[in-house]
Design an enzyme around this catalytic site. Structure first.
Site, PDB file in Angstrom:
ATOM      1  N   SER A 132       0.610  -1.069  -0.095  1.00  0.00           N
ATOM      2  CA  SER A 132       0.198   0.218   0.197  1.00  0.00           C
ATOM      3  C   SER A 132       0.620   1.306   0.192  1.00  0.00           C
ATOM      4  O   SER A 132       1.901   1.624  -1.218  1.00  0.00           O
ATOM      5  CB  SER A 132      -1.371  -0.140   1.034  1.00  0.00           C
ATOM      6  OG  SER A 132      -1.827   1.028   1.192  1.00  0.00           O
ATOM      7  N   ASP A 145      -4.840  -5.014   6.198  1.00  0.00           N
ATOM      8  CA  ASP A 145      -5.174  -5.519   4.709  1.00  0.00           C
ATOM      9  C   ASP A 145      -3.922  -6.542   4.286  1.00  0.00           C
ATOM     10  O   ASP A 145      -2.500  -6.199   3.866  1.00  0.00           O
ATOM     11  CB  ASP A 145      -5.155  -4.458   3.134  1.00  0.00           C
ATOM     12  CG  ASP A 145      -5.820  -5.639   2.439  1.00  0.00           C
ATOM     13  OD1 ASP A 145      -6.160  -6.635   2.686  1.00  0.00           O
ATOM     14  OD2 ASP A 145      -5.570  -5.470   0.852  1.00  0.00           O
ATOM     15  N   HIS A 188      -2.554  -1.008  -3.135  1.00  0.00           N
ATOM     16  CA  HIS A 188      -3.066   0.091  -3.314  1.00  0.00           C
ATOM     17  C   HIS A 188      -3.260   0.966  -4.267  1.00  0.00           C
ATOM     18  O   HIS A 188      -2.343   1.598  -3.762  1.00  0.00           O
ATOM     19  CB  HIS A 188      -3.960  -0.208  -1.762  1.00  0.00           C
ATOM     20  CG  HIS A 188      -3.746  -0.426  -1.301  1.00  0.00           C
ATOM     21  ND1 HIS A 188      -3.543  -0.366   0.330  1.00  0.00           N
ATOM     22  CD2 HIS A 188      -4.652  -2.033  -0.980  1.00  0.00           C
ATOM     23  CE1 HIS A 188      -4.073  -1.859   1.125  1.00  0.00           C
ATOM     24  NE2 HIS A 188      -5.024  -2.600  -0.026  1.00  0.00           N
TER      25      HIS A 188
END
Length: 367
Positions: A180, A302, A206
């Protein structure tokens, strides 16, 4: 918020008064942050930085008087600080944003859609999350080399690795990567040393729609393997990296002896689509011991649960160490859950991955 806690001070730089007003409204609505000043261009921003000493800068990528990239390059050389780029959803905007991340920007958001209230709550939450993460980020003082120089250093010089069309070719070993905040540069550093015959790499980063294709094209010009945005139903082949599109989850599937890329428009998981957990869980199910899992820099959690599932399925797993992360959120969560076999600095990640693959030899597990 505890009274002794200081609010995160944000300086918003954008040539649109309307965007500055909207960003100010969003940031000031958060209990832990505030806009200390706004600027219509980098020259004004330069003086306001000296005056207010902000914790985070939001910076439009395209502005008059001084280009956002020129300003960012000077800023990261002379006074490094956390910067969140604000970009338009255009091909040019995505290319400039990726260059900004190379220069040291922590993260980016798309421009808010003025006059459209639908989705504004979600946008506000994402902007606030990125500002918080940026305020805690490790900022690189020395920017990465330009793409052309990096490509030359790796002997690729912008030429794509040839596609493998032999129908008998299969890839049994797999490298599965999730990232991310700070991930675009971390992924670049992991992929560029990989040899042309490396196992297939599947990546969930992401990133919003419109940016992943430019990201893949940029990496394809730097790497000795081919890098592309994943397409639904395509075979997963060695010597290739597949990046999840910004609008879809990427999953690993099987069709007989072959691995297949599967795209899904199911709802976001952990507030993200693509989600790292979704990719990791599919790898646990369909690749088992044949996969290596890698979780890189990023905020949130995540990928932590999915990496643990990969480990339980027999995969060997890596996490980026805290010192080399821009934000140590996702790796920290994965380590805390017990899903990590090896914690490695980013500079040594590719070597360790290839060493582990070499130790696996030809003893590929059938799943």
């Amino acid at each position: 918020m505890n009274a002794v806690q200081k609010k995160i001070k944000v300086l918003c730089v954008d040539d649109s008064a309307l965007i500055r007003s909207l960003m100010t409204e969003i940031i000031n609505s958060q209990p832990d942050m505030e806009v200390c000043a706004t600027a219509p261009d980098p020259l004004v921003a330069r003086e306001l930085i000296k005056q207010h000493n902000p914790d985070v800068l939001t910076l439009d990528v395209e502005m008059p008087r001084m280009d956002g990239l020129d300003f960012l390059e000077k800023l990261m050389r002379l006074r490094p600080m956390p910067v969140v780029m604000v970009s338009s959803l255009t091909e040019r905007g995505s290319e400039i944003t990726l260059r900004a991340l190379e220069l040291g920007a922590v993260d980016f958001v798309t421009k808010p859609r003025v006059g459209i209230r639908d989705g504004m709550l979600d946008y506000s939450e994402k902007l606030a999350d990125k500002v918080r993460a940026a305020s805690r980020a490790r900022v690189r003082q020395n920017p990465q080399p330009h793409a052309a120089a990096a490509a030359a250093a790796h002997g690729h010089a912008g030429a794509a690795a040839p596609l493998i069309n032999n129908p008998l070719v299969s890839t049994e070993k797999l490298i599965i990567v999730g990232a991310s905040t700070g991930g675009t540069e971390a992924i670049r550093e992991v992929l560029t040393p990989l040899p042309p015959d490396a196992p297939a790499v599947l990546i969930a980063q992401h990133m919003p729609p419109g940016f992943t294709r430019s990201f893949a094209q940029r990496l394809n010009g730097l790497c000795r393997i081919s890098v592309k945005e994943a397409e639904h139903g395509e075979r997963v082949l060695p010597g290739h990296a597949y990046i999840a599109p910004g609008h879809a989850h990427l999953l690993l599937a099987r069709s007989g002896a072959n691995y297949i890329a599967h795209l899904s428009d199911e709802p976001p998981v952990n507030r993200h689509r693509p989600s790292v957990d979704v990719l990791f869980r599919s790898a646990a199910q369909h690749a088992g011991k044949n996969a290596l899992g890698v979780i890189l820099t990023g905020m949130g959690r995540d990928g932590a649960a999915g990496l643990l599932e990969m480990k339980k399925a027999g995969a060997y797993t890596f996490a980026q160490d805290e010192a080399s992360c821009v934000v140590f959120g996702m790796p920290r969560e994965a380590i805390a859950m017990g899903g990590v076999d090896d914690v490695a600095p980013l500079s040594d990640m590719s070597r360790r991955i290839m060493a582990r693959l070499a130790s696996m030899g030809d003893r590929v597990q059938r799943v």
